[in-house]
Design a protein around this motif. Sequence first.
Motif, short mmCIF file in Angstrom:
data_model
loop_
_atom_site.label_atom_id
_atom_site.label_comp_id
_atom_site.label_asym_id
_atom_site.label_seq_id
_atom_site.Cartn_x
_atom_site.Cartn_y
_atom_site.Cartn_z
N GLU A 240 0.86 -1.18 0.00
CA GLU A 240 0.00 0.00 0.00
C GLU A 240 0.90 1.23 0.00
O GLU A 240 2.13 1.11 -0.02
CB GLU A 240 -0.93 -0.01 1.22
N SER A 241 0.30 2.42 0.05
CA SER A 241 1.09 3.65 -0.05
C SER A 241 1.99 3.90 1.16
O SER A 241 3.04 4.52 1.04
CB SER A 241 0.17 4.85 -0.26
N SER A 242 1.59 3.42 2.34
CA SER A 242 2.36 3.71 3.54
C SER A 242 2.85 2.46 4.28
O SER A 242 3.49 2.58 5.32
CB SER A 242 1.52 4.56 4.51
N PHE A 243 2.56 1.29 3.75
CA PHE A 243 3.01 0.07 4.41
C PHE A 243 3.09 -1.09 3.41
O PHE A 243 2.57 -1.02 2.30
CB PHE A 243 2.08 -0.30 5.57
N PHE A 244 3.75 -2.14 3.84
CA PHE A 244 3.70 -3.39 3.08
C PHE A 244 3.75 -4.56 4.05
O PHE A 244 4.13 -4.43 5.22
CB PHE A 244 4.80 -3.48 2.03
N ILE A 245 3.31 -5.71 3.56
CA ILE A 245 3.26 -6.94 4.34
C ILE A 245 4.08 -7.99 3.62
O ILE A 245 4.07 -8.05 2.38
CB ILE A 245 1.81 -7.42 4.54
N GLY A 246 4.81 -8.78 4.36
CA GLY A 246 5.63 -9.81 3.73
C GLY A 246 5.94 -10.97 4.65
O GLY A 246 5.51 -11.00 5.81
N LYS A 247 6.67 -11.92 4.11
CA LYS A 247 7.12 -13.09 4.87
C LYS A 247 8.65 -13.12 4.85
O LYS A 247 9.27 -12.85 3.82
CB LYS A 247 6.58 -14.38 4.25
N PHE A 248 9.22 -13.45 5.98
CA PHE A 248 10.66 -13.59 6.09
C PHE A 248 11.09 -14.83 5.31
O PHE A 248 10.47 -15.89 5.40
CB PHE A 248 11.05 -13.74 7.55
N ILE A 249 12.16 -14.69 4.51
CA ILE A 249 12.70 -15.84 3.78
C ILE A 249 13.54 -16.64 4.78
O ILE A 249 14.54 -16.13 5.30
CB ILE A 249 13.55 -15.37 2.58
N GLN B 31 14.50 -19.71 10.85
CA GLN B 31 13.49 -18.88 11.50
C GLN B 31 12.44 -18.43 10.49
O GLN B 31 12.74 -18.21 9.31
CB GLN B 31 14.14 -17.65 12.14
N VAL B 32 11.21 -18.31 10.95
CA VAL B 32 10.11 -17.84 10.10
C VAL B 32 9.30 -16.80 10.87
O VAL B 32 9.22 -16.86 12.10
CB VAL B 32 9.18 -19.00 9.65
N PHE B 33 8.71 -15.86 10.14
CA PHE B 33 7.78 -14.90 10.74
C PHE B 33 7.14 -14.07 9.64
O PHE B 33 7.66 -13.99 8.51
CB PHE B 33 8.46 -13.98 11.76
N ASN B 34 6.00 -13.49 9.96
CA ASN B 34 5.31 -12.56 9.07
C ASN B 34 5.67 -11.14 9.48
O ASN B 34 5.91 -10.86 10.65
CB ASN B 34 3.80 -12.74 9.13
N VAL B 35 5.70 -10.23 8.50
CA VAL B 35 6.14 -8.85 8.74
C VAL B 35 5.11 -7.85 8.22
O VAL B 35 4.58 -8.02 7.12
CB VAL B 35 7.48 -8.58 8.02
N ARG B 36 4.86 -6.86 9.02
CA ARG B 36 4.11 -5.68 8.56
C ARG B 36 5.01 -4.48 8.82
O ARG B 36 5.43 -4.25 9.96
CB ARG B 36 2.79 -5.52 9.31
N LEU B 37 5.32 -3.74 7.77
CA LEU B 37 6.20 -2.58 7.90
C LEU B 37 5.45 -1.32 7.51
O LEU B 37 4.88 -1.24 6.43
CB LEU B 37 7.45 -2.74 7.04
N GLU B 38 5.45 -0.34 8.42
CA GLU B 38 4.79 0.94 8.19
C GLU B 38 5.83 2.05 8.18
O GLU B 38 6.71 2.08 9.04
CB GLU B 38 3.76 1.19 9.30
#
Length: 203
Positions: free
Chosen positions: A75-84, A109-116
């Motif tokens: 999106e314009s101010s954030f993105f969501i992803g998965k750690f490789i 290690q694994v985790f989901n990420v939301r970055l703003e």
Amino acid sequence: MNTSLIKKATIIIFLLSICNFTYCQNSTGQSNFNFDESDRKISWVKVFEPPFETDLQKIKDYYTQNQILEITTEESSFFIGKFIPRPIDIQKYGYKRGMTPMVLLDVEQVFNVRLEFKDGRYRVSLSQMGYIDNGVLSDLTSRAILGNTATTAKGNIESYNGDFSFNNKNEVRKNIDKILEILEKFYSDVLEVKEIKKDSSDW
């Protein structure tokens, strides 16, 4: 009773309740970890302030070019992803194998990420944190309980939610402090956007 005294008492009770709540949330002393006792879930949130000029696109490019994240939503101010997935280089963070909890050794290690992104800073929120079982821990458990049997859990994602982080009273386990200490350093390191200096021949 005096109205002003009632107001003061109410404020004091409110402040004490906040302090108590904060203490419960950070009972392990790891300030970037949050513990939801009701849902038995753990998350990690940190605000990064790069000492150089950046924007959301540059941050996204950094993560993708360095194969840190797979971006799934933008999106314009954030993105969501998965750690490789990758294992923790414990020596990089000053730990020796013999002094490191076995659950963190050689597992990806694994985790989901939301970055703003906002005003030159970015906030990273991690959820669904865990690791991919490499079979070693499964084998040890199976042999200890059932005898020498083949593992069935290798390749499964083991979560840091639930029984890993909480006891049967839904309290944060006290014996995971060392694990959280190492995870704190790992998450902070891999998710810090580091400025890449151009080669002097690159004009």
